[in-house]
Design a protein around this motif. Structure first.
Motif, PDB file in Angstrom:
ATOM      1  N   LEU A 131       0.828  -1.220  -0.016  1.00  0.00           N
ATOM      2  CA  LEU A 131      -0.011   0.037   0.088  1.00  0.00           C
ATOM      3  C   LEU A 131       0.937   1.410   0.079  1.00  0.00           C
ATOM      4  N   ASP A 132       0.870   1.994  -1.029  1.00  0.00           N
ATOM      5  CA  ASP A 132       1.384   3.102  -1.102  1.00  0.00           C
ATOM      6  C   ASP A 132       0.545   4.528  -1.989  1.00  0.00           C
ATOM      7  N   VAL A 133      -0.336   5.162  -1.196  1.00  0.00           N
ATOM      8  CA  VAL A 133      -1.163   5.658  -1.931  1.00  0.00           C
ATOM      9  C   VAL A 133      -0.628   6.890  -2.415  1.00  0.00           C
ATOM     10  N   ARG A 134      -0.167   6.930  -3.867  1.00  0.00           N
ATOM     11  CA  ARG A 134       0.429   7.994  -4.422  1.00  0.00           C
ATOM     12  C   ARG A 134      -0.185   7.896  -5.928  1.00  0.00           C
ATOM     13  N   PRO A 135      -0.430   8.827  -6.736  1.00  0.00           N
ATOM     14  CA  PRO A 135      -1.106   8.746  -7.964  1.00  0.00           C
ATOM     15  C   PRO A 135       0.089   8.125  -9.005  1.00  0.00           C
ATOM     16  N   GLU A 136       1.393   8.537  -8.741  1.00  0.00           N
ATOM     17  CA  GLU A 136       2.240   8.038  -9.533  1.00  0.00           C
ATOM     18  C   GLU A 136       2.492   6.464  -9.394  1.00  0.00           C
ATOM     19  N   ASN A 137       2.090   5.971  -8.323  1.00  0.00           N
ATOM     20  CA  ASN A 137       2.113   4.677  -7.928  1.00  0.00           C
ATOM     21  C   ASN A 137       0.659   3.898  -8.190  1.00  0.00           C
ATOM     22  N   PHE A 138      -0.206   4.693  -8.966  1.00  0.00           N
ATOM     23  CA  PHE A 138      -1.276   3.872  -9.440  1.00  0.00           C
ATOM     24  C   PHE A 138      -2.111   3.485  -8.320  1.00  0.00           C
ATOM     25  N   GLN A 139      -2.073   4.187  -7.154  1.00  0.00           N
ATOM     26  CA  GLN A 139      -2.966   4.201  -6.005  1.00  0.00           C
ATOM     27  C   GLN A 139      -3.391   5.441  -5.765  1.00  0.00           C
ATOM     28  N   PHE A 140      -4.823   5.570  -5.252  1.00  0.00           N
ATOM     29  CA  PHE A 140      -5.396   6.865  -5.186  1.00  0.00           C
ATOM     30  C   PHE A 140      -6.255   6.915  -3.914  1.00  0.00           C
ATOM     31  N   ALA A 141      -6.273   7.765  -3.038  1.00  0.00           N
ATOM     32  CA  ALA A 141      -7.167   7.966  -1.890  1.00  0.00           C
ATOM     33  C   ALA A 141      -8.666   7.987  -2.101  1.00  0.00           C
ATOM     34  N   SER A 142      -9.257   8.332  -3.331  1.00  0.00           N
ATOM     35  CA  SER A 142     -10.229   8.644  -3.569  1.00  0.00           C
ATOM     36  C   SER A 142     -10.712   7.236  -4.677  1.00  0.00           C
ATOM     37  N   ARG A 143     -11.835   6.311  -4.462  1.00  0.00           N
ATOM     38  CA  ARG A 143     -12.018   5.509  -5.401  1.00  0.00           C
ATOM     39  C   ARG A 143     -12.745   5.944  -6.750  1.00  0.00           C
ATOM     40  N   GLY A 144     -13.322   7.346  -6.705  1.00  0.00           N
ATOM     41  CA  GLY A 144     -13.468   7.793  -7.761  1.00  0.00           C
ATOM     42  C   GLY A 144     -12.588   7.740  -8.888  1.00  0.00           C
TER      43      GLY A 144
END
Length: 320
Positions: free
Chosen positions: A143-156
């Motif tokens: 788990l590494d919530v960063r856009p550059e890591n293809f992970q986002f805080a928002s499910r939207g």
């Protein structure tokens, strides 16, 4: 041009508005999952619906895309976006290899379907037994919530990515149906021997179809693992994804551009309603899928798309 692509663009725009209208994570989770299944169903439809080469083992492509994306990140530190692209490419390559081995040997119909099922099952067994894939414990993406890591805080954000992928494949399918390649696919589906006699390179056409189909389904697998951040052999190569990828186009309208999307959404809406009404009885959604499949074949052989077209024509005839 507008008449051909207008409905698809309108549907894409409408789906993209969902995160603005709904904030409940339960609903957004449902939308993302339904779109992932719709993407896999679009992949199956390109091969089974347009080219007439029915597959029972699209889990082989879904799992390959998913495992490639996960392993490249966890074992080799590859950026998630690059791993996602590699997963799609590797799934396409696996599709080409399976297609070459099958079609070059002259396999078609039920023989080809069983071969794809066999490949999916072999991949599942190997993934479950190998330490490289995490074995039975599976693979957990950090788990590494960063856009550059293809992970986002928002499910939207995942809704928009899923909509973009489904929308791209939808537009691509419409373009294929309007192209010479689409005509070749139809010829192969209707009568492969006659198509060959007319000069169509049927092997090349089928290889292109299965490669595209596998890549699209691999994209669904890679998106799945990026959204849920966990994968095991049962998820990646399980029969569930092969079944859903096959049933959705049949229910929605096999061989059509919109059918797989409509079928995937309808299946999961009815599945969730059934689970809510039945109080969470295990497997009730699968029972409903079977009933919907039987009903579609018996009363709407052209799927929901064919049913909608007939209703529109009947309404137009009744209007003075």
């Amino acid at each position: 041009m507008i008449r051909a692509y207008g409905p698809a663009l309108a549907l894409i725009a409408l789906a993209a508005l969902v995160p603005f209208a709904v904030s409940a994570n339960t609903v957004l989770n449902f939308v993302v999952f339904a779109l992932i299944i719709a993407l896999a169903a679009q992949g199956w439809n390109l091969l089974g619906g347009l080219a007439g080469q029915f597959s029972f083992g699209h889990a082989a492509f879904f799992g390959t895309g998913a495992y490639a994306a996960a392993i490249l990140q966890t074992r080799y530190g590859v950026n998630a976006w690059a791993a996602f692209a590699c997963g799609i490419a590797l799934a396409g390559a696996v599709g080409w290899i399976i297609g070459f081995l099958s079609f070059r040997s002259g396999l078609r119909g039920s023989y080809f379907a069983l071969v794809t099922l066999a490949f999916a099952e072999v991949f599942r067994i190997l993934a479950n037994a190998s330490s490289f894939t995490g074995g039975a414990a599976g693979t957990l993406v950090k788990l590494d919530v960063r856009p550059e890591n293809f992970q986002f805080a928002s499910r939207g954000a995942f809704v928009w990515i899923a909509v973009a992928l489904v929308g791209f494949v939808l537009v691509m399918t419409i373009a294929i149906l309007r192209s010479r390649f689409g005509a070749w696919l139809t010829a192969v589906r209707e009568n492969e021997d006659a198509a060959r006699a007319l000069g169509v390179d049927t092997l090349s056409v089928k290889l292109k179809a299965i490669t595209l189909s596998a890549a699209i389904t691999g994209a669904a697998g890679a998106l799945y693992v990026q959204y849920y951040l966990y994968l095991d052999a049962g998820i990646a190569y399980g029969a569930w994804i092969s079944v859903e990828a096959l049933i959705a186009p049949i229910v929605g309208g096999i061989g059509t551009a919109f059918g797989p999307v409509l079928g995937a959404v309808a299946l999961h809406v009815f599945g969730e309603v059934a689970k809510a009404v039945a109080g969470g009885i295990p497997g009730i959604d699968l029972v409903l899928y079977g009933l919907l499949l039987v009903a579609a074949i018996a009363f709407a052989p052209d799927g929901l798309m064919g049913l909608l077209k007939r209703l529109v024509r009947r309404k137009a005839q009744e209007t003075p």
